[in-house]
Motif scaffolding. Structure first.
Motif, PDB file in Angstrom:
ATOM      1  N   SER A 123      55.643 -39.266   7.642  1.00 30.16           N
ATOM      2  CA  SER A 123      56.958 -39.834   7.940  1.00 30.16           C
ATOM      3  C   SER A 123      57.985 -38.761   8.297  1.00 30.16           C
ATOM      4  O   SER A 123      59.008 -39.049   8.916  1.00 30.16           O
ATOM      5  CB  SER A 123      57.464 -40.648   6.742  1.00 30.16           C
ATOM      6  OG  SER A 123      57.597 -39.825   5.599  1.00 30.16           O
ATOM      7  N   GLU A 124      57.701 -37.517   7.928  1.00 31.02           N
ATOM      8  CA  GLU A 124      58.600 -36.412   8.267  1.00 31.02           C
ATOM      9  C   GLU A 124      58.368 -35.926   9.695  1.00 31.02           C
ATOM     10  O   GLU A 124      59.167 -35.156  10.234  1.00 31.02           O
ATOM     11  CB  GLU A 124      58.402 -35.245   7.291  1.00 31.02           C
ATOM     12  CG  GLU A 124      58.689 -35.584   5.838  1.00 31.02           C
ATOM     13  CD  GLU A 124      60.173 -35.688   5.561  1.00 31.02           C
ATOM     14  OE1 GLU A 124      60.968 -35.161   6.357  1.00 31.02           O
ATOM     15  OE2 GLU A 124      60.538 -36.299   4.529  1.00 31.02           O
ATOM     16  N   GLY A 125      57.234 -36.349  10.257  1.00 32.65           N
ATOM     17  CA  GLY A 125      56.945 -35.966  11.638  1.00 32.65           C
ATOM     18  C   GLY A 125      55.823 -34.979  11.818  1.00 32.65           C
ATOM     19  O   GLY A 125      55.568 -34.522  12.944  1.00 32.65           O
ATOM     20  N   ILE A 126      55.111 -34.628  10.726  1.00 28.85           N
ATOM     21  CA  ILE A 126      54.003 -33.695  10.868  1.00 28.85           C
ATOM     22  C   ILE A 126      52.911 -34.323  11.730  1.00 28.85           C
ATOM     23  O   ILE A 126      52.662 -35.532  11.652  1.00 28.85           O
ATOM     24  CB  ILE A 126      53.434 -33.276   9.485  1.00 28.85           C
ATOM     25  CG1 ILE A 126      52.603 -32.005   9.615  1.00 28.85           C
ATOM     26  CG2 ILE A 126      52.618 -34.397   8.843  1.00 28.85           C
ATOM     27  CD1 ILE A 126      52.243 -31.380   8.277  1.00 28.85           C
ATOM     28  N   ALA A 127      52.302 -33.535  12.583  1.00 32.72           N
ATOM     29  CA  ALA A 127      51.244 -34.027  13.473  1.00 32.72           C
ATOM     30  C   ALA A 127      49.902 -33.502  12.987  1.00 32.72           C
ATOM     31  O   ALA A 127      49.792 -32.344  12.572  1.00 32.72           O
ATOM     32  CB  ALA A 127      51.499 -33.567  14.907  1.00 32.72           C
ATOM     33  N   CYS A 128      48.895 -34.356  13.034  1.00 36.14           N
ATOM     34  CA  CYS A 128      47.580 -33.973  12.527  1.00 36.14           C
ATOM     35  C   CYS A 128      46.476 -34.567  13.391  1.00 36.14           C
ATOM     36  O   CYS A 128      46.691 -35.552  14.110  1.00 36.14           O
ATOM     37  CB  CYS A 128      47.384 -34.457  11.089  1.00 36.14           C
ATOM     38  SG  CYS A 128      48.485 -33.670   9.882  1.00 36.14           S
ATOM     39  N   CYS A 129      45.312 -33.955  13.323  1.00 38.15           N
ATOM     40  CA  CYS A 129      44.095 -34.550  13.865  1.00 38.15           C
ATOM     41  C   CYS A 129      43.132 -34.619  12.691  1.00 38.15           C
ATOM     42  O   CYS A 129      42.554 -33.606  12.303  1.00 38.15           O
ATOM     43  CB  CYS A 129      43.536 -33.725  15.025  1.00 38.15           C
ATOM     44  SG  CYS A 129      43.643 -31.942  14.813  1.00 38.15           S
ATOM     45  N   GLY A 130      43.039 -35.790  12.104  1.00 41.97           N
ATOM     46  CA  GLY A 130      42.266 -35.922  10.877  1.00 41.97           C
ATOM     47  C   GLY A 130      42.979 -35.226   9.740  1.00 41.97           C
ATOM     48  O   GLY A 130      44.176 -35.444   9.501  1.00 41.97           O
ATOM     49  N   ASN A 131      42.266 -34.333   9.051  1.00 39.44           N
ATOM     50  CA  ASN A 131      42.848 -33.594   7.936  1.00 39.44           C
ATOM     51  C   ASN A 131      43.319 -32.211   8.351  1.00 39.44           C
ATOM     52  O   ASN A 131      43.483 -31.327   7.500  1.00 39.44           O
ATOM     53  CB  ASN A 131      41.826 -33.472   6.797  1.00 39.44           C
ATOM     54  CG  ASN A 131      41.588 -34.798   6.110  1.00 39.44           C
ATOM     55  OD1 ASN A 131      42.481 -35.634   6.047  1.00 39.44           O
ATOM     56  ND2 ASN A 131      40.385 -35.001   5.596  1.00 39.44           N
ATOM     57  N   GLN A 132      43.523 -32.020   9.639  1.00 42.59           N
ATOM     58  CA  GLN A 132      43.960 -30.720  10.144  1.00 42.59           C
ATOM     59  C   GLN A 132      45.314 -30.846  10.816  1.00 42.59           C
ATOM     60  O   GLN A 132      45.544 -31.767  11.606  1.00 42.59           O
ATOM     61  CB  GLN A 132      42.940 -30.162  11.133  1.00 42.59           C
ATOM     62  CG  GLN A 132      43.286 -28.775  11.658  1.00 42.59           C
ATOM     63  CD  GLN A 132      42.140 -28.138  12.407  1.00 42.59           C
ATOM     64  OE1 GLN A 132      40.977 -28.280  12.032  1.00 42.59           O
ATOM     65  NE2 GLN A 132      42.435 -27.442  13.484  1.00 42.59           N
ATOM     66  N   ILE A 133      46.197 -29.910  10.517  1.00 41.93           N
ATOM     67  CA  ILE A 133      47.541 -29.937  11.098  1.00 41.93           C
ATOM     68  C   ILE A 133      47.479 -29.514  12.559  1.00 41.93           C
ATOM     69  O   ILE A 133      46.826 -28.539  12.916  1.00 41.93           O
ATOM     70  CB  ILE A 133      48.490 -29.015  10.315  1.00 41.93           C
ATOM     71  CG1 ILE A 133      48.608 -29.488   8.855  1.00 41.93           C
ATOM     72  CG2 ILE A 133      49.871 -28.978  10.959  1.00 41.93           C
ATOM     73  CD1 ILE A 133      49.386 -28.545   7.965  1.00 41.93           C
ATOM     74  N   LEU A 134      48.176 -30.254  13.391  1.00 45.14           N
ATOM     75  CA  LEU A 134      48.237 -29.991  14.822  1.00 45.14           C
ATOM     76  C   LEU A 134      49.545 -29.282  15.162  1.00 45.14           C
ATOM     77  O   LEU A 134      50.609 -29.671  14.690  1.00 45.14           O
ATOM     78  CB  LEU A 134      48.149 -31.310  15.596  1.00 45.14           C
ATOM     79  CG  LEU A 134      48.342 -31.259  17.116  1.00 45.14           C
ATOM     80  CD1 LEU A 134      47.136 -30.624  17.783  1.00 45.14           C
ATOM     81  CD2 LEU A 134      48.574 -32.667  17.665  1.00 45.14           C
ATOM     82  N   ASP A 135      49.466 -28.275  15.989  1.00 45.70           N
ATOM     83  CA  ASP A 135      50.663 -27.605  16.475  1.00 45.70           C
ATOM     84  C   ASP A 135      51.216 -28.428  17.633  1.00 45.70           C
ATOM     85  O   ASP A 135      50.899 -28.189  18.791  1.00 45.70           O
ATOM     86  CB  ASP A 135      50.317 -26.182  16.926  1.00 45.70           C
ATOM     87  CG  ASP A 135      51.560 -25.369  17.278  1.00 45.70           C
ATOM     88  OD1 ASP A 135      52.683 -25.868  17.013  1.00 45.70           O
ATOM     89  OD2 ASP A 135      51.411 -24.258  17.804  1.00 45.70           O
TER      90      ASP A 135
END
Length: 219
Positions: free
Chosen positions: A62-74
């Motif tokens: 909800s804060e806007g973090i982007a991910c692909c599965g359990n990995q954070i996306l830049d």
């Protein structure tokens, strides 16, 4: 305090009936660090990113973090970097040790995550810690897979699986030897007695020896 919702992250190892209801307050951490310090023990936190980050991805969505599965996306908007930079800034103030560990192990390249995307995120985290006066520490992938640590000799590199501490030292980085054999208590036939070894035996390169910080036992 910055992201209190992190305390509600689901427990990954649910089969053990563990929960994440326990939370360390800032005061708890200060007490722990002081208790350890007077006994000659350093407390170095590890925040494993961008892989193994299911807790971050779930609770900070909800804060806007982007991910692909359990990995954070830049992500292109820079939300992920901004969020994790906030978190590292808060944590850097709680742990006075010169080192902070950012993991960087076992990352993947499942779309939209790519090797270059992972590398760019890791470099951003390295730069953030350096700006905070910290020496980043990370697992071997940061140097040998993404190569995010190349050009940042301040990064302490843990060899653990496919590399040896001498390979790390040869590239100009301080090294910690944490390899599965013999330093994982829950791997194979490793036993504590086998871990009392001279890691520099038969190593005659004094420059490399000077880069070795020691070994780390894992479980």
């Amino acid at each position: 305090n910055t992201f209190p919702q992190l305390s509600s992250a689901p427990c990954i190892y649910s089969e053990t009936n563990l929960t994440n209801t326990g939370v360390y307050s800032h005061a708890d951490i200060a007490d722990l660090v002081t208790y350890a310090n007077v006994r000659g023990v350093r407390v170095i936190p590890e925040f494993d990113i961008p892989g193994h980050s299911g807790g971050f991805c779930t609770t900070l969505h909800s804060e806007g973090i982007a991910c692909c599965g359990n990995q954070i996306l830049d992500d292109a908007a820079g939300k992920s970097v901004a969020i994790m930079s906030q978190l590292l800034t808060e944590m850097a103030g709680l742990f006075p040790d010169e080192q902070m560990h950012i993991g960087c192990d076992e990352t993947g390249v499942a779309p939209p995550c790519t090797l270059e995307n992972t590398k760019s995120f890791e470099i951003a985290m390295i730069k953030k810690l350096l700006s905070l006066g910290k020496h980043p520490a990370a697992w071997e992938e940061v140097l040998f897979t993404t190569q995010a640590a190349v050009g940042y000799p301040e990064v302490v590199v843990h060899s653990w699986h496919h590399t040896h501490w001498q390979q790390v030292a040869a590239l100009g980085h301080r090294a910690v030897f944490s390899n599965l054999e013999p330093f994982y208590l829950d791997a194979g036939d490793s036993q504590a007695a086998q871990m009392w070894i001279d890691l520099t035996m038969d190593v005659h390169n004094t420059t490399q020896v000077a880069q070795l910080l020691g070994g780390e036992v894992s479980m």
